[in-house]
Scaffold this active site. Structure first.
Site, PDB file in Angstrom:
ATOM      1  N   GLY A 210       0.864  -1.176  -0.095  1.00 28.98           N
ATOM      2  CA  GLY A 210      -0.078   0.186   0.049  1.00 28.98           C
ATOM      3  C   GLY A 210       1.068   1.262  -0.126  1.00 28.98           C
ATOM      4  N   ASN A 211       0.436   2.340   0.259  1.00 33.42           N
ATOM      5  CA  ASN A 211       1.010   3.508   0.288  1.00 33.42           C
ATOM      6  C   ASN A 211       0.388   4.387   1.426  1.00 33.42           C
ATOM      7  OD1 ASN A 211      -0.817   5.506  -0.888  1.00 33.42           O
ATOM      8  ND2 ASN A 211      -0.614   4.040  -2.512  1.00 33.42           N
TER       9      ASN A 211
END
Ligand SMILES: Cc1cc2nc3c(=O)[nH]c(=O)nc-3n(C[C@H](O)[C@H](O)[C@H](O)COP(=O)(O)O)c2cc1C
Length: 401
Positions: A210-211
Protein backbone atom coordinates in the site's frame (compact mmCIF):
# COMPACT_ATOMS: atom_id res chain seq x y z
CA UNK A 1 -21.26 37.07 -11.05
CA UNK A 2 -23.37 39.06 -8.63
CA UNK A 3 -26.03 38.75 -5.98
CA UNK A 4 -26.81 42.44 -6.36
CA UNK A 5 -30.52 43.08 -6.13
CA UNK A 6 -31.35 39.55 -4.93
CA UNK A 7 -33.65 39.06 -1.91
CA UNK A 8 -31.74 37.04 0.63
CA UNK A 9 -33.54 35.74 3.72
CA UNK A 10 -31.12 34.82 6.50
CA UNK A 11 -32.20 32.40 9.25
CA UNK A 12 -30.18 32.43 12.48
CA UNK A 13 -30.29 29.67 15.13
CA UNK A 14 -29.00 29.31 18.68
CA UNK A 15 -25.42 28.38 18.06
CA UNK A 16 -22.16 29.84 19.21
CA UNK A 17 -21.52 30.69 15.53
CA UNK A 18 -24.52 33.08 15.57
CA UNK A 19 -22.09 36.01 15.84
CA UNK A 20 -20.84 35.13 12.35
CA UNK A 21 -24.31 35.88 10.98
CA UNK A 22 -23.54 39.57 11.55
CA UNK A 23 -20.57 39.30 9.17
CA UNK A 24 -22.65 37.33 6.64
CA UNK A 25 -25.35 40.01 6.63
CA UNK A 26 -22.77 42.77 6.30
CA UNK A 27 -21.14 41.04 3.32
CA UNK A 28 -24.53 40.46 1.67
CA UNK A 29 -25.41 44.15 2.03
CA UNK A 30 -22.01 45.10 0.62
CA UNK A 31 -22.73 42.86 -2.38
CA UNK A 32 -25.93 44.82 -2.96
CA UNK A 33 -28.43 42.19 -1.77
CA UNK A 34 -31.70 43.03 0.00
CA UNK A 35 -31.57 41.20 3.32
CA UNK A 36 -34.23 40.17 5.82
CA UNK A 37 -33.52 38.15 8.93
CA UNK A 38 -35.41 35.54 10.97
CA UNK A 39 -34.00 34.57 14.37
CA UNK A 40 -35.10 31.72 16.60
CA UNK A 41 -35.79 32.55 20.25
CA UNK A 42 -32.55 30.81 21.24
CA UNK A 43 -30.52 32.71 18.65
CA UNK A 44 -31.33 35.89 20.59
CA UNK A 45 -29.30 34.57 23.53
CA UNK A 46 -26.24 34.68 21.27
CA UNK A 47 -26.71 37.88 19.25
CA UNK A 48 -29.30 40.63 19.49
CA UNK A 49 -32.06 41.34 16.97
CA UNK A 50 -30.99 44.99 17.19
CA UNK A 51 -27.56 44.17 15.75
CA UNK A 52 -28.96 42.11 12.88
CA UNK A 53 -31.78 44.60 12.16
CA UNK A 54 -29.24 47.43 12.01
CA UNK A 55 -26.90 45.52 9.71
CA UNK A 56 -29.66 44.20 7.44
CA UNK A 57 -31.42 47.61 7.34
CA UNK A 58 -34.70 45.79 7.97
CA UNK A 59 -36.65 44.82 11.04
CA UNK A 60 -35.61 41.48 12.45
CA UNK A 61 -38.30 38.78 12.49
CA UNK A 62 -38.22 36.84 15.75
CA UNK A 63 -41.70 35.41 16.33
CA UNK A 64 -45.07 34.80 14.65
CA UNK A 65 -46.60 37.81 16.36
CA UNK A 66 -45.33 41.10 17.75
CA UNK A 67 -45.41 41.94 21.47
CA UNK A 68 -48.97 43.34 21.45
CA UNK A 69 -50.18 40.36 19.40
CA UNK A 70 -52.07 42.71 17.10
CA UNK A 71 -49.84 42.07 14.14
CA UNK A 72 -48.12 38.99 12.77
CA UNK A 73 -45.09 38.18 10.69
CA UNK A 74 -46.33 36.49 7.58
CA UNK A 75 -44.15 33.44 7.04
CA UNK A 76 -45.73 32.75 3.64
CA UNK A 77 -44.97 36.28 2.46
CA UNK A 78 -41.39 36.01 3.79
CA UNK A 79 -40.91 32.65 2.08
CA UNK A 80 -42.20 33.95 -1.24
CA UNK A 81 -40.20 37.20 -0.97
CA UNK A 82 -36.89 35.36 -0.80
CA UNK A 83 -34.81 34.57 -3.89
CA UNK A 84 -32.70 32.47 -1.58
CA UNK A 85 -33.04 31.35 2.03
CA UNK A 86 -29.75 30.95 3.88
CA UNK A 87 -29.90 29.36 7.33
CA UNK A 88 -26.57 30.13 8.98
CA UNK A 89 -25.81 28.94 11.55
CA UNK A 90 -28.14 25.95 11.51
CA UNK A 91 -28.28 24.30 14.94
CA UNK A 92 -28.85 20.58 15.53
CA UNK A 93 -32.21 21.43 17.11
CA UNK A 94 -33.56 23.43 14.18
CA UNK A 95 -32.07 20.90 11.76
CA UNK A 96 -34.19 18.20 13.40
CA UNK A 97 -37.27 20.41 13.16
CA UNK A 98 -36.69 21.23 9.48
CA UNK A 99 -36.08 17.59 8.60
CA UNK A 100 -39.30 16.53 10.31
CA UNK A 101 -41.57 19.49 9.64
CA UNK A 102 -41.90 20.44 13.32
CA UNK A 103 -43.42 23.84 12.69
CA UNK A 104 -43.30 25.53 16.10
CA UNK A 105 -41.50 28.75 15.19
CA UNK A 106 -41.34 31.40 12.48
CA UNK A 107 -38.09 30.11 10.98
CA UNK A 108 -39.44 26.59 10.41
CA UNK A 109 -42.82 27.86 9.15
CA UNK A 110 -41.02 30.10 6.64
CA UNK A 111 -38.76 27.24 5.56
CA UNK A 112 -41.82 25.09 4.87
CA UNK A 113 -43.40 27.94 2.91
CA UNK A 114 -40.34 28.95 0.88
CA UNK A 115 -40.23 28.12 -2.82
CA UNK A 116 -36.69 29.43 -3.33
CA UNK A 117 -33.41 27.49 -3.04
CA UNK A 118 -32.49 26.87 0.61
CA UNK A 119 -28.87 26.76 1.73
CA UNK A 120 -27.95 25.70 5.21
CA UNK A 121 -24.65 26.08 7.02
CA UNK A 122 -24.61 23.79 10.07
CA UNK A 123 -22.60 24.57 13.16
CA UNK A 124 -22.13 22.22 16.05
CA UNK A 125 -19.69 20.37 18.20
CA UNK A 126 -17.87 17.38 16.69
CA UNK A 127 -19.90 14.68 18.45
CA UNK A 128 -23.21 16.41 17.75
CA UNK A 129 -22.15 16.70 14.12
CA UNK A 130 -21.22 13.02 13.87
CA UNK A 131 -24.29 11.73 15.69
CA UNK A 132 -26.47 9.37 13.66
CA UNK A 133 -29.54 11.55 14.06
CA UNK A 134 -27.68 14.63 12.75
CA UNK A 135 -26.33 12.64 9.79
CA UNK A 136 -29.83 11.30 9.00
CA UNK A 137 -31.41 14.77 9.30
CA UNK A 138 -28.78 16.34 7.03
CA UNK A 139 -29.42 13.62 4.46
CA UNK A 140 -33.14 14.32 4.69
CA UNK A 141 -32.67 18.03 4.02
CA UNK A 142 -30.44 17.25 1.05
CA UNK A 143 -33.05 14.78 -0.25
CA UNK A 144 -35.60 17.65 -0.14
CA UNK A 145 -33.34 19.57 -2.54
CA UNK A 146 -31.78 21.88 0.07
CA UNK A 147 -28.10 22.56 -0.24
CA UNK A 148 -25.55 22.12 2.47
CA UNK A 149 -22.64 24.48 2.93
CA UNK A 150 -20.45 21.97 4.62
CA UNK A 151 -18.77 22.48 7.95
CA UNK A 152 -15.06 23.12 8.31
CA UNK A 153 -12.65 21.28 10.53
CA UNK A 154 -10.81 23.17 13.21
CA UNK A 155 -11.00 24.41 16.77
CA UNK A 156 -14.53 24.24 18.15
CA UNK A 157 -16.04 26.35 20.92
CA UNK A 158 -15.86 23.33 23.25
CA UNK A 159 -12.08 23.22 22.80
CA UNK A 160 -12.30 20.02 20.71
CA UNK A 161 -10.59 20.01 17.36
CA UNK A 162 -12.56 18.40 14.55
CA UNK A 163 -15.38 18.92 12.07
CA UNK A 164 -18.36 21.08 13.06
CA UNK A 165 -17.26 24.70 12.60
CA UNK A 166 -19.62 26.69 10.46
CA UNK A 167 -18.11 27.72 7.12
CA UNK A 168 -16.60 31.20 7.27
CA UNK A 169 -18.83 34.11 6.14
CA UNK A 170 -16.58 34.77 3.09
CA UNK A 171 -16.88 31.10 2.00
CA UNK A 172 -20.66 31.22 2.39
CA UNK A 173 -20.94 34.39 0.31
CA UNK A 174 -18.65 32.98 -2.36
CA UNK A 175 -20.83 29.84 -2.64
CA UNK A 176 -24.01 31.93 -2.87
CA UNK A 177 -22.41 34.14 -5.51
CA UNK A 178 -21.47 31.13 -7.60
CA UNK A 179 -24.88 29.51 -7.22
CA UNK A 180 -26.94 32.62 -7.80
CA UNK A 181 -24.74 34.31 -10.36
CA UNK A 182 -25.97 34.73 -13.91
CA UNK A 183 -23.35 32.37 -15.30
CA UNK A 184 -23.26 30.01 -12.36
CA UNK A 185 -20.31 27.72 -11.95
CA UNK A 186 -19.25 25.76 -14.99
CA UNK A 187 -19.31 22.59 -12.92
CA UNK A 188 -23.03 22.91 -12.20
CA UNK A 189 -24.83 19.65 -13.13
CA UNK A 190 -21.62 18.18 -14.55
CA UNK A 191 -20.95 14.56 -13.66
CA UNK A 192 -17.56 14.48 -11.96
CA UNK A 193 -15.92 11.18 -11.01
CA UNK A 194 -13.02 11.43 -8.58
CA UNK A 195 -10.73 8.64 -7.44
CA UNK A 196 -8.99 9.19 -4.10
CA UNK A 197 -7.02 7.49 -1.37
CA UNK A 198 -4.58 4.59 -1.57
CA UNK A 199 -5.16 1.08 -2.86
CA UNK A 200 -4.19 -2.01 -0.93
CA UNK A 201 -2.90 -4.98 -2.93
CA UNK A 202 -3.16 -8.20 -0.98
CA UNK A 203 -0.06 -10.29 -0.24
CA UNK A 204 -2.12 -12.66 1.89
CA UNK A 205 -5.35 -12.20 3.90
CA UNK A 206 -3.62 -9.94 6.47
CA UNK A 207 -0.85 -8.11 4.60
CA UNK A 208 -0.83 -5.80 1.65
CA UNK A 209 1.27 -3.55 -0.56
CA UNK A 210 0.00 0.00 0.00
CA UNK A 211 1.04 3.61 0.43
CA UNK A 212 0.61 6.57 2.80
CA UNK A 213 -2.19 8.36 0.94
CA UNK A 214 -5.12 9.47 3.16
CA UNK A 215 -7.41 10.59 0.34
CA UNK A 216 -7.77 14.05 1.90
CA UNK A 217 -6.95 15.96 -1.31
CA UNK A 218 -9.49 13.98 -3.34
CA UNK A 219 -12.14 14.36 -0.64
CA UNK A 220 -11.58 18.15 -0.61
CA UNK A 221 -12.01 18.16 -4.40
CA UNK A 222 -15.18 16.08 -4.18
CA UNK A 223 -16.68 18.39 -1.55
CA UNK A 224 -15.84 21.54 -3.45
CA UNK A 225 -17.11 20.13 -6.76
CA UNK A 226 -20.37 19.22 -4.99
CA UNK A 227 -20.57 22.72 -3.50
CA UNK A 228 -20.15 24.10 -7.01
CA UNK A 229 -23.17 22.11 -8.15
CA UNK A 230 -21.51 19.06 -9.72
CA UNK A 231 -22.99 15.59 -9.45
CA UNK A 232 -20.04 13.88 -7.77
CA UNK A 233 -19.03 10.22 -7.54
CA UNK A 234 -16.07 9.58 -5.25
CA UNK A 235 -14.30 6.24 -5.64
CA UNK A 236 -12.41 5.99 -2.40
CA UNK A 237 -9.62 3.60 -1.42
CA UNK A 238 -9.18 2.42 2.19
CA UNK A 239 -9.00 5.45 4.51
CA UNK A 240 -10.61 6.62 7.73
CA UNK A 241 -11.62 9.90 6.11
CA UNK A 242 -14.90 10.43 4.32
CA UNK A 243 -16.71 13.41 2.81
CA UNK A 244 -19.36 15.15 4.88
CA UNK A 245 -21.55 16.34 2.02
CA UNK A 246 -24.36 13.83 1.74
CA UNK A 247 -24.98 14.37 -2.00
CA UNK A 248 -21.61 12.86 -2.91
CA UNK A 249 -21.98 9.23 -3.99
CA UNK A 250 -19.12 7.38 -2.31
CA UNK A 251 -17.97 3.99 -3.60
CA UNK A 252 -15.52 2.34 -1.20
CA UNK A 253 -12.93 0.06 -2.78
CA UNK A 254 -9.74 -1.64 -1.63
CA UNK A 255 -7.60 -2.69 -4.60
CA UNK A 256 -6.62 -1.08 -7.91
CA UNK A 257 -8.71 -3.65 -9.72
CA UNK A 258 -11.81 -2.77 -7.67
CA UNK A 259 -11.15 0.93 -8.28
CA UNK A 260 -10.96 0.29 -12.02
CA UNK A 261 -14.18 -1.75 -11.97
CA UNK A 262 -16.01 1.00 -10.03
CA UNK A 263 -14.67 3.65 -12.42
CA UNK A 264 -15.78 1.68 -15.47
CA UNK A 265 -19.39 1.84 -14.25
CA UNK A 266 -19.27 5.61 -14.84
CA UNK A 267 -17.01 6.11 -17.88
CA UNK A 268 -19.82 6.47 -20.40
CA UNK A 269 -21.75 9.22 -18.58
CA UNK A 270 -19.00 11.25 -16.89
CA UNK A 271 -18.08 14.78 -17.96
CA UNK A 272 -14.91 15.08 -15.89
CA UNK A 273 -12.63 12.46 -14.34
CA UNK A 274 -10.14 13.46 -11.66
CA UNK A 275 -7.60 10.77 -10.84
CA UNK A 276 -6.27 11.81 -7.46
CA UNK A 277 -5.95 8.30 -6.00
CA UNK A 278 -2.50 6.92 -5.21
CA UNK A 279 -3.13 3.66 -7.04
CA UNK A 280 -0.51 0.96 -6.50
CA UNK A 281 1.60 0.49 -9.64
CA UNK A 282 2.31 -3.15 -8.82
CA UNK A 283 0.47 -5.91 -7.02
CA UNK A 284 1.49 -9.39 -5.82
CA UNK A 285 1.07 -11.79 -8.71
CA UNK A 286 -0.32 -14.64 -6.62
CA UNK A 287 -1.71 -13.47 -3.27
CA UNK A 288 -1.75 -16.32 -0.75
CA UNK A 289 -5.17 -17.48 0.39
CA UNK A 290 -3.85 -18.27 3.90
CA UNK A 291 -1.55 -16.19 6.12
CA UNK A 292 2.08 -16.70 5.07
CA UNK A 293 4.11 -18.26 7.88
CA UNK A 294 7.58 -17.04 8.89
CA UNK A 295 9.79 -19.93 7.77
CA UNK A 296 12.68 -19.02 5.49
CA UNK A 297 15.29 -16.27 5.89
CA UNK A 298 14.53 -14.87 2.47
CA UNK A 299 11.15 -14.32 1.01
CA UNK A 300 10.29 -12.94 -2.41
CA UNK A 301 7.04 -11.60 -3.67
CA UNK A 302 6.60 -11.51 -7.42
CA UNK A 303 4.85 -8.29 -8.39
CA UNK A 304 2.97 -7.56 -11.58
CA UNK A 305 1.69 -4.25 -12.96
CA UNK A 306 -1.78 -3.10 -11.97
CA UNK A 307 -4.11 -1.58 -14.52
CA UNK A 308 -3.51 2.14 -15.16
CA UNK A 309 -7.02 3.56 -14.75
CA UNK A 310 -6.20 7.04 -16.11
CA UNK A 311 -4.34 5.68 -19.13
CA UNK A 312 -7.14 3.23 -19.94
CA UNK A 313 -9.66 6.06 -19.81
CA UNK A 314 -7.37 8.18 -22.00
CA UNK A 315 -7.69 5.56 -24.78
CA UNK A 316 -11.50 5.67 -24.91
CA UNK A 317 -12.16 9.26 -23.82
CA UNK A 318 -14.79 11.10 -25.88
CA UNK A 319 -14.06 14.65 -27.15
CA UNK A 320 -16.49 16.19 -24.63
CA UNK A 321 -14.90 14.41 -21.65
CA UNK A 322 -12.07 15.93 -19.61
CA UNK A 323 -9.58 14.16 -17.39
CA UNK A 324 -7.13 15.40 -14.80
CA UNK A 325 -4.30 13.38 -13.31
CA UNK A 326 -2.14 13.68 -10.23
CA UNK A 327 1.56 12.99 -10.01
CA UNK A 328 3.76 12.72 -6.98
CA UNK A 329 7.34 12.91 -8.15
CA UNK A 330 10.68 12.93 -6.40
CA UNK A 331 12.87 13.93 -9.39
CA UNK A 332 12.53 15.53 -12.87
CA UNK A 333 9.11 16.59 -11.68
CA UNK A 334 7.75 18.76 -14.50
CA UNK A 335 9.24 16.58 -17.28
CA UNK A 336 7.62 13.50 -15.79
CA UNK A 337 4.31 15.32 -15.31
CA UNK A 338 4.39 16.52 -18.91
CA UNK A 339 4.95 12.95 -20.13
CA UNK A 340 1.97 11.82 -18.06
CA UNK A 341 -0.27 14.42 -19.70
CA UNK A 342 0.62 13.04 -23.13
CA UNK A 343 0.74 9.33 -22.32
CA UNK A 344 -2.56 9.34 -20.47
CA UNK A 345 -4.34 11.86 -22.73
CA UNK A 346 -5.07 14.19 -19.81
CA UNK A 347 -6.06 17.88 -19.85
CA UNK A 348 -3.54 18.57 -17.11
CA UNK A 349 -1.58 17.01 -14.30
CA UNK A 350 -1.50 18.30 -10.73
CA UNK A 351 2.02 17.76 -9.58
CA UNK A 352 3.24 17.64 -6.05
CA UNK A 353 6.77 16.96 -5.13
CA UNK A 354 8.05 15.26 -2.01
CA UNK A 355 10.88 17.82 -2.20
CA UNK A 356 8.45 20.55 -1.11
CA UNK A 357 8.07 20.90 2.65
CA UNK A 358 4.44 20.53 3.75
CA UNK A 359 3.33 18.87 0.50
CA UNK A 360 2.08 15.35 -0.17
CA UNK A 361 0.92 12.60 2.16
CA UNK A 362 -0.38 13.17 5.68
CA UNK A 363 -0.05 16.96 5.53
CA UNK A 364 -3.08 19.24 5.86
CA UNK A 365 -1.33 21.41 3.27
CA UNK A 366 -0.14 20.90 -0.27
CA UNK A 367 2.00 22.76 -2.78
CA UNK A 368 1.14 22.05 -6.37
CA UNK A 369 2.24 22.84 -9.88
CA UNK A 370 -0.15 22.36 -12.77
CA UNK A 371 1.31 21.13 -16.05
CA UNK A 372 -1.20 21.20 -18.89
CA UNK A 373 -1.59 19.88 -22.44
CA UNK A 374 0.01 23.00 -23.92
CA UNK A 375 2.94 22.42 -21.55
CA UNK A 376 2.00 25.54 -19.61
CA UNK A 377 3.43 25.33 -16.09
CA UNK A 378 1.64 27.14 -13.24
CA UNK A 379 3.10 27.14 -9.73
CA UNK A 380 0.98 27.66 -6.62
CA UNK A 381 1.93 28.56 -3.06
CA UNK A 382 1.77 26.14 -0.12
CA UNK A 383 -1.88 26.16 0.98
CA UNK A 384 -4.42 24.08 2.88
CA UNK A 385 -5.79 21.20 0.83
CA UNK A 386 -9.20 22.95 0.82
CA UNK A 387 -7.61 26.01 -0.83
CA UNK A 388 -5.63 23.82 -3.22
CA UNK A 389 -8.93 22.22 -4.28
CA UNK A 390 -10.20 25.76 -5.09
CA UNK A 391 -7.15 26.38 -7.29
CA UNK A 392 -7.55 23.07 -9.12
CA UNK A 393 -11.26 23.50 -9.79
CA UNK A 394 -10.77 27.16 -10.82
CA UNK A 395 -8.12 25.96 -13.28
CA UNK A 396 -10.49 23.27 -14.53
CA UNK A 397 -13.30 25.80 -14.96
CA UNK A 398 -11.03 28.12 -16.92
CA UNK A 399 -10.12 25.11 -19.07
CA UNK A 400 -13.82 24.38 -19.72
CA UNK A 401 -14.30 28.02 -20.74
C1 LIG B 1 -23.01 28.33 24.72
C2 LIG B 1 -23.85 27.44 23.87
C3 LIG B 1 -23.43 27.15 22.58
C4 LIG B 1 -24.19 26.33 21.75
N1 LIG B 1 -23.75 26.08 20.48
C5 LIG B 1 -24.47 25.27 19.68
C6 LIG B 1 -24.03 24.99 18.36
O1 LIG B 1 -23.00 25.48 17.89
N2 LIG B 1 -24.78 24.17 17.60
C7 LIG B 1 -25.95 23.62 18.06
O2 LIG B 1 -26.57 22.87 17.31
N3 LIG B 1 -26.39 23.88 19.30
C8 LIG B 1 -25.69 24.69 20.13
N4 LIG B 1 -26.15 24.94 21.39
C9 LIG B 1 -27.42 24.37 21.82
C10 LIG B 1 -28.61 25.13 21.21
O3 LIG B 1 -28.52 26.51 21.58
C11 LIG B 1 -29.92 24.51 21.68
O4 LIG B 1 -30.02 23.21 21.15
C12 LIG B 1 -31.12 25.33 21.26
O5 LIG B 1 -32.28 24.68 21.70
C13 LIG B 1 -31.19 25.54 19.76
O6 LIG B 1 -32.33 26.34 19.49
P1 LIG B 1 -32.76 26.77 18.02
O7 LIG B 1 -32.41 25.68 17.09
O8 LIG B 1 -34.24 26.96 18.11
O9 LIG B 1 -32.09 28.05 17.73
C14 LIG B 1 -25.40 25.77 22.23
C15 LIG B 1 -25.83 26.09 23.52
C16 LIG B 1 -25.07 26.90 24.32
C17 LIG B 1 -25.57 27.23 25.70
Amino acid sequence: MSIRGKNVLVGVCGSIAAYKSAFIIRLLIKEGAEVRVIMTANAQDFITPLTLATLSKNECNTAFTNATKTDWNNHVELGLWADVFLIAPLSAGTLAKLANGICDNLLVATYLSARCPVYFAPSMDEDMWKHGSTVANIEKLISYGNKIISVNEGELASGLIGPGRMAEPEEIISILKKELGEEGTLLKNKKVVITAGPTYEAIDPVRFVGNHSTGKMGICLAELAAKRGADVVLILGPTLLKPIIGSIKVINVVSAEQMYEAFQQHTAQLDIAIFSAAVADYKPENPATQKIKKKTNDFQIQLVKTIDIAAEFGKIKKPNQLSVGFALETENETDNASKKVTNKNLEFVVLNSLNDKGAGFRHPTNKITIVDKQNKITNFELKTKESVAEDILDYLESYIK
